[in-house]
Scaffold this motif. Structure first.
Motif, PDB file in Angstrom:
ATOM      1  N   ASN A   1     -22.850 -34.541  -7.118  1.00 27.28           N
ATOM      2  CA  ASN A   1     -22.450 -33.341  -6.661  1.00 27.28           C
ATOM      3  C   ASN A   1     -23.008 -32.342  -7.807  1.00 27.28           C
ATOM      4  OD1 ASN A   1     -20.876 -34.029  -4.468  1.00 27.28           O
ATOM      5  ND2 ASN A   1     -19.135 -34.547  -6.064  1.00 27.28           N
ATOM      6  N   LEU A   2     -23.807 -31.364  -7.439  1.00 31.37           N
ATOM      7  CA  LEU A   2     -24.418 -30.459  -8.265  1.00 31.37           C
ATOM      8  C   LEU A   2     -24.010 -29.190  -8.094  1.00 31.37           C
ATOM      9  CD1 LEU A   2     -28.102 -31.482  -8.155  1.00 31.37           C
ATOM     10  CD2 LEU A   2     -26.242 -32.373  -9.372  1.00 31.37           C
ATOM     11  N   ALA A   3     -23.628 -28.306  -9.060  1.00 30.36           N
ATOM     12  CA  ALA A   3     -23.006 -27.079  -9.134  1.00 30.36           C
ATOM     13  C   ALA A   3     -23.641 -26.297 -10.380  1.00 30.36           C
ATOM     14  CB  ALA A   3     -21.382 -27.147  -9.189  1.00 30.36           C
ATOM     15  N   ILE A   4     -23.035 -24.832 -10.167  1.00 30.49           N
ATOM     16  CA  ILE A   4     -23.598 -23.854 -11.556  1.00 30.49           C
ATOM     17  C   ILE A   4     -22.526 -23.185 -11.825  1.00 30.49           C
ATOM     18  CG2 ILE A   4     -25.189 -21.845 -11.855  1.00 30.49           C
ATOM     19  CD1 ILE A   4     -27.140 -23.089  -9.902  1.00 30.49           C
ATOM     20  N   LEU A   5     -22.247 -23.028 -13.381  1.00 30.28           N
ATOM     21  CA  LEU A   5     -21.468 -22.110 -13.958  1.00 30.28           C
ATOM     22  C   LEU A   5     -22.204 -21.232 -14.874  1.00 30.28           C
ATOM     23  CD1 LEU A   5     -18.913 -20.811 -14.710  1.00 30.28           C
ATOM     24  CD2 LEU A   5     -18.333 -23.042 -15.907  1.00 30.28           C
ATOM     25  N   SER A   6     -22.394 -19.800 -14.684  1.00 31.53           N
ATOM     26  CA  SER A   6     -23.109 -19.046 -15.540  1.00 31.53           C
ATOM     27  C   SER A   6     -22.693 -17.749 -15.885  1.00 31.53           C
ATOM     28  CB  SER A   6     -24.536 -18.840 -14.735  1.00 31.53           C
ATOM     29  OG  SER A   6     -25.480 -17.858 -15.512  1.00 31.53           O
ATOM     30  N   ASN A   7     -22.703 -17.369 -17.095  1.00 30.33           N
ATOM     31  CA  ASN A   7     -22.452 -15.944 -17.465  1.00 30.33           C
ATOM     32  C   ASN A   7     -23.525 -15.146 -17.225  1.00 30.33           C
ATOM     33  OD1 ASN A   7     -19.991 -16.739 -18.500  1.00 30.33           O
ATOM     34  ND2 ASN A   7     -20.564 -16.601 -20.775  1.00 30.33           N
ATOM     35  N   HIS A   8     -23.578 -14.444 -16.055  1.00 29.65           N
ATOM     36  CA  HIS A   8     -24.560 -13.621 -15.443  1.00 29.65           C
ATOM     37  C   HIS A   8     -24.173 -12.608 -14.511  1.00 29.65           C
ATOM     38  CE1 HIS A   8     -28.798 -13.169 -15.907  1.00 29.65           C
ATOM     39  NE2 HIS A   8     -28.992 -14.461 -15.971  1.00 29.65           N
TER      40      HIS A   8
ATOM     41  N   ARG B   1     -29.890 -22.935  -4.441  1.00 29.73           N
ATOM     42  CA  ARG B   1     -28.926 -23.057  -3.407  1.00 29.73           C
ATOM     43  C   ARG B   1     -29.296 -24.347  -2.617  1.00 29.73           C
ATOM     44  NH1 ARG B   1     -25.257 -19.249  -3.544  1.00 29.73           N
ATOM     45  NH2 ARG B   1     -25.966 -17.004  -4.070  1.00 29.73           N
ATOM     46  N   LYS B   2     -30.535 -24.805  -2.874  1.00 29.23           N
ATOM     47  CA  LYS B   2     -30.910 -26.092  -2.077  1.00 29.23           C
ATOM     48  C   LYS B   2     -30.228 -27.266  -2.757  1.00 29.23           C
ATOM     49  CE  LYS B   2     -35.207 -28.742  -1.081  1.00 29.23           C
ATOM     50  NZ  LYS B   2     -36.622 -28.592  -1.306  1.00 29.23           N
ATOM     51  N   TYR B   3     -29.844 -27.228  -3.977  1.00 24.45           N
ATOM     52  CA  TYR B   3     -29.242 -28.353  -4.473  1.00 24.45           C
ATOM     53  C   TYR B   3     -28.007 -27.986  -5.076  1.00 24.45           C
ATOM     54  CZ  TYR B   3     -34.258 -29.181  -5.330  1.00 24.45           C
ATOM     55  OH  TYR B   3     -35.855 -29.612  -5.082  1.00 24.45           O
ATOM     56  N   CYS B   4     -27.453 -26.775  -5.288  1.00 28.05           N
ATOM     57  CA  CYS B   4     -26.171 -26.590  -6.143  1.00 28.05           C
ATOM     58  C   CYS B   4     -25.147 -25.819  -5.389  1.00 28.05           C
ATOM     59  CB  CYS B   4     -26.451 -25.836  -7.440  1.00 28.05           C
ATOM     60  SG  CYS B   4     -27.783 -26.686  -8.446  1.00 28.05           S
ATOM     61  N   SER B   5     -24.097 -26.238  -5.168  1.00 27.36           N
ATOM     62  CA  SER B   5     -23.150 -25.671  -4.538  1.00 27.36           C
ATOM     63  C   SER B   5     -21.570 -26.238  -5.171  1.00 27.36           C
ATOM     64  CB  SER B   5     -23.097 -25.741  -3.174  1.00 27.36           C
ATOM     65  OG  SER B   5     -21.984 -25.053  -2.415  1.00 27.36           O
ATOM     66  N   PRO B   6     -20.674 -25.269  -5.520  1.00 24.92           N
ATOM     67  CA  PRO B   6     -20.885 -23.777  -5.670  1.00 24.92           C
ATOM     68  C   PRO B   6     -21.692 -23.171  -6.614  1.00 24.92           C
ATOM     69  CG  PRO B   6     -18.826 -24.435  -6.668  1.00 24.92           C
ATOM     70  CD  PRO B   6     -19.638 -25.639  -6.143  1.00 24.92           C
ATOM     71  N   ILE B   7     -22.223 -22.021  -6.574  1.00 26.10           N
ATOM     72  CA  ILE B   7     -22.942 -21.240  -7.629  1.00 26.10           C
ATOM     73  C   ILE B   7     -21.793 -20.257  -8.184  1.00 26.10           C
ATOM     74  CG2 ILE B   7     -24.555 -19.831  -8.660  1.00 26.10           C
ATOM     75  CD1 ILE B   7     -26.670 -21.161  -6.189  1.00 26.10           C
ATOM     76  N   ILE B   8     -21.432 -20.478  -9.520  1.00 25.66           N
ATOM     77  CA  ILE B   8     -20.177 -19.392  -9.866  1.00 25.66           C
ATOM     78  C   ILE B   8     -20.959 -18.546 -10.962  1.00 25.66           C
ATOM     79  CG2 ILE B   8     -18.051 -19.321 -11.153  1.00 25.66           C
ATOM     80  CD1 ILE B   8     -17.415 -21.878  -9.912  1.00 25.66           C
ATOM     81  N   ILE B   9     -21.116 -17.215 -10.446  1.00 28.01           N
ATOM     82  CA  ILE B   9     -21.572 -16.234 -11.634  1.00 28.01           C
ATOM     83  C   ILE B   9     -20.252 -15.299 -12.136  1.00 28.01           C
ATOM     84  CG2 ILE B   9     -23.016 -14.181 -11.837  1.00 28.01           C
ATOM     85  CD1 ILE B   9     -24.548 -16.924 -10.998  1.00 28.01           C
ATOM     86  N   SER B  10     -20.262 -15.215 -13.456  1.00 23.79           N
ATOM     87  CA  SER B  10     -19.201 -14.821 -14.205  1.00 23.79           C
ATOM     88  C   SER B  10     -19.048 -13.532 -13.552  1.00 23.79           C
ATOM     89  CB  SER B  10     -19.705 -14.748 -15.656  1.00 23.79           C
ATOM     90  OG  SER B  10     -20.723 -13.829 -16.094  1.00 23.79           O
ATOM     91  N   SER B  11     -19.802 -12.400 -13.320  1.00 25.78           N
ATOM     92  CA  SER B  11     -19.341 -11.123 -12.886  1.00 25.78           C
ATOM     93  C   SER B  11     -18.738 -11.052 -11.480  1.00 25.78           C
ATOM     94  CB  SER B  11     -20.785 -10.063 -12.778  1.00 25.78           C
ATOM     95  OG  SER B  11     -21.567 -10.759 -11.716  1.00 25.78           O
ATOM     96  N   GLU B  12     -19.047 -12.067 -10.728  1.00 20.95           N
ATOM     97  CA  GLU B  12     -18.522 -12.136  -9.366  1.00 20.95           C
ATOM     98  C   GLU B  12     -16.862 -12.456  -9.451  1.00 20.95           C
ATOM     99  OE1 GLU B  12     -21.092 -14.549  -7.103  1.00 20.95           O
ATOM    100  OE2 GLU B  12     -22.690 -13.298  -7.299  1.00 20.95           O
TER     101      GLU B  12
END
Length: 200
Positions: free
Chosen positions: A97-104, A119-130
């Motif tokens: 399982n691939l995901a993203i956690l970014s300060n962005h 998004r083809k590879y990673c879910s969820p994509i967590i963006i700090s501003s959101e």
């Protein structure tokens, strides 16, 4: 056994070298500490993109041209090149399982996420501003664990980031940390992952 790999964006999946410097040089603006202070608010959703540039450009010859700079900044980010760890996505996707956690921010990531097909590879994509939180705040790691259904088993997750403070914070909540350094190559990164039990 590791079954989830969480990636940072800047400096990991995306080569972010010189982006903000390019923006400053393009407009002939000096670098100052104000940008870092305002960035803290922008990356946690405490100010909008427009407010970010209003505060950064205040007192410069570019004041009043915030929309122009915002558009250029989006274009710079959208054209970002793949980072050192980007090659891992298709290799790991079949088994993990691939995901993203970014300060962005959303505005600065939407183009690069699309262009690099993250998004083809990673879910969820967590963006700090959101989510109104940023690394190394431990709460954002707990939120990420909840999103990847590993809140009770954080040891099944590896988090790859280029900043040691973010790695240490991840380890505090039980996530296995892996720092991607400037000296790392694709081969050394594969070796680090294999030592953690990740098949590449």
């Amino acid at each position: 056994m590791i079954d989830t790999v969480i990636f940072d964006i800047g400096g990991v999946l995306v080569d972010d070298s010189g982006r903000r410097i390019n923006i400053n040089e393009h407009y002939g603006l000096p670098w100052n500490d104000k940008e870092d202070k305002v960035w803290k608010d922008y990356k946690t959703g405490k100010c909008t993109e427009q407010e970010y540039w209003q505060r950064v450009l205040k007192g410069t010859y570019m004041q009043g041209r915030e929309e122009e700079v915002a558009l250029y900044a989006r274009q710079i980010h959208a054209s970002s090149k793949p980072g050192k760890a980007n090659f891992l996505l298709p290799k790991l996707k079949p088994k993990y399982n691939l995901a993203i956690l970014s300060n962005h921010s959303t505005e600065w990531t939407e183009g690069l996420i699309k262009n690099l097909e993250l998004r083809k590879y990673c879910s969820p994509i967590i963006i700090s501003s959101e989510v109104g939180l940023a690394k190394p705040n431990g709460v954002i790691y707990e939120l990420t664990l909840r999103e990847v259904n590993r809140l009770e088993t954080p040891e099944k997750c590896v988090f790859i980031d280029d900043k040691i403070e973010n790695i240490r914070a991840a380890e505090q909540v039980g996530i296995v940390g892996l720092q991607l350094t400037k000296e790392d190559t694709q081969e050394s990164l594969i070796d680090k992952l294999r030592k953690l039990g990740v098949e590449v």
